[in-house]
Scaffold this motif. Sequence first.
Motif, PDB file in Angstrom:
ATOM      1  N   CYS A  34       0.856  -1.182   0.000  1.00  0.00           N
ATOM      2  CA  CYS A  34       0.000   0.000   0.000  1.00  0.00           C
ATOM      3  C   CYS A  34       0.895   1.235   0.000  1.00  0.00           C
ATOM      4  O   CYS A  34       1.648   1.444   0.957  1.00  0.00           O
TER       5      CYS A  34
ATOM      6  N   GLN B  35      -1.536   0.216  -4.936  1.00  0.00           N
ATOM      7  CA  GLN B  35      -1.852  -0.834  -3.982  1.00  0.00           C
ATOM      8  C   GLN B  35      -2.075  -2.142  -4.713  1.00  0.00           C
ATOM      9  O   GLN B  35      -2.336  -2.173  -5.915  1.00  0.00           O
TER      10      GLN B  35
ATOM     11  N   CYS C 291      -6.016  -2.092   1.659  1.00  0.00           N
ATOM     12  CA  CYS C 291      -5.421  -0.799   2.022  1.00  0.00           C
ATOM     13  C   CYS C 291      -6.520   0.149   2.489  1.00  0.00           C
ATOM     14  O   CYS C 291      -7.003   0.978   1.725  1.00  0.00           O
TER      15      CYS C 291
END
Length: 589
Positions: free
Chosen positions: A527, A550, A555
Amino acid sequence: MQVLELGDPRRMGDFTLIGRLGVGGMGQVFLGRSAGGRAAAVKVVKAELAEVPEFRARFRQEVAALHRVGGEWTAPVLGADTEAVAPWVATEYVPGPSLQQVVESGYGPLPEATVHALAGRLARALRAIHGAGLVHRDLKPSNILLTVDGPRIIDFGIARALDTVAGSLRTSTGVVLGSPGFMSPEQVRGQRVTPAADMFSLGSVLVYAATGRLPFGSPELGLHALMFRIAEEEPDLTGVPQTLTGLVAACLAKDPQRRPTAEQLAVHTGTDTDGPWLPAELLAELGRLAARMLTAETPPQGSPTPTRSTRRRWPALATAVALAAVATGTVLALHDDGEKDPATGGAPAAVSNSASPSAEPGVPDEFVGAWEGVVEGDSDLPKRVLRLEISPGTTGDKAAAYIDTDGDAQCTGRSKLLSADADTLVVGKGQVTARVPQGSCTPLSEQTLKVRSRDVLVWKSGGLTADFYRSAGGRDAVPDQYVGTWVPANETYREKELIRIAQGPIGGRLVRMSVTAGMDDGTEQYCDSTFVIGAVSPVLALSPAMYTAQSGKGCRQPDSVFLTVGRDGHLLLYSMAADAEPAEYVRKS
């Protein structure tokens, strides 16, 4: 601005020239003033171009077309003489910094809401330009000026006149038929250029405004490599908000036929925000600069004097406001809502703290500046931090800008001055202008501020009370103890997490975090996110995370983050998303 040099013209048509603004592909650009005091950017064509009949003929056609543009977000033509020995054209001088100055040497990348508004307003400006039969051909951040009521596109249309002499003058000093980082594939390949080229440039401009970088890399990495990437490779849209990626990607299509027209983009984008279109920090600084220039003196006509900023902060904005003062002979206060004062002939009303029997109460000097305080929790465990920017103004002016970093959101807004006396300031309910994440933000209630000492105010609002302290602002607002790269204090996680904090202004995306986590199935998820700085003292207050890259869907960190530096020099991170002890970081060696 530079003083006029020996041999420079002192007058072009009805315009008195009072200084040099710069040089471009066509020639020299001067700051001029009409007999009525209106400021103008006067472009005088180079001698070698003026002697080419083909150029003069095309220049004549282009100036005629420029008169027809009349766009809402362009600088209109005020006068021209295409038949003079030295042909010239004068356009309205716009008192504001360029997008390049704001992003590179001032504020930094712009908030999502501002970029949305920028896209809509630039689309409408290009619609007017293309509707007049013109192609800009050099749309770039330095040709886009930012003012309190919107952007202005400058230097449009004239570039096409250079095409007629490109074969003989292409290698001449200063003759540029486009800026490499913002050129379209067809410009790179030397193919026919249509309005679609401007739309590609607009896509690059929006990436730059949102991230501070170019979608195809920096020209410093090599001009030929950059042009190859523009013509053949896909743009890097990392960091562009998801709500903008579709629009930007469409503009950056390699095939001109697949790009939206300015008309189509104008229909599908808005121009309005919930409040002022620029961030509170930038608007507040524009207001302060305008107020400080109220006492500026106009140099005697015929004795041009260079204008200098007396403050280190925001030099580009100071120069822009100062030039407007020199050009018009008066200094006008900038109102972010664009309201006009009938008593001044339609010009914005000037802000002054001078006492007079009929004057409205003004903001006392003791209140002017930046203030910050923890309004919920404390500096050891902050839960909500508020930053206020108090500008000079009178009753009814939007004199208070704020950034409110709460547990689950960061809200930016402005409030009008309700009343002021020597030791008490009251501002009204806030008007939200930007938010992270996108969604609802509750405006601040009416706020009361009382002077406790020179550097302390007592703040009250909605049942809350807190002490507010003077805070830093400008380009170097982030305290040095935060700046740098940090890794977890626990060695087990040092290769899995990284925090980078850059120097810069409040409201900028100056904090980046990269986290790699192992999953139950043996895979890893990463992330990458950025954070907007909302306050710098006594804690560093960050917006909720905005993810730039990501893998997977894990995330999620919906709440704000607060950072402090302990006595041992370790960085402590408090997240309202995690009901736990603060995470601890050390500087990366």
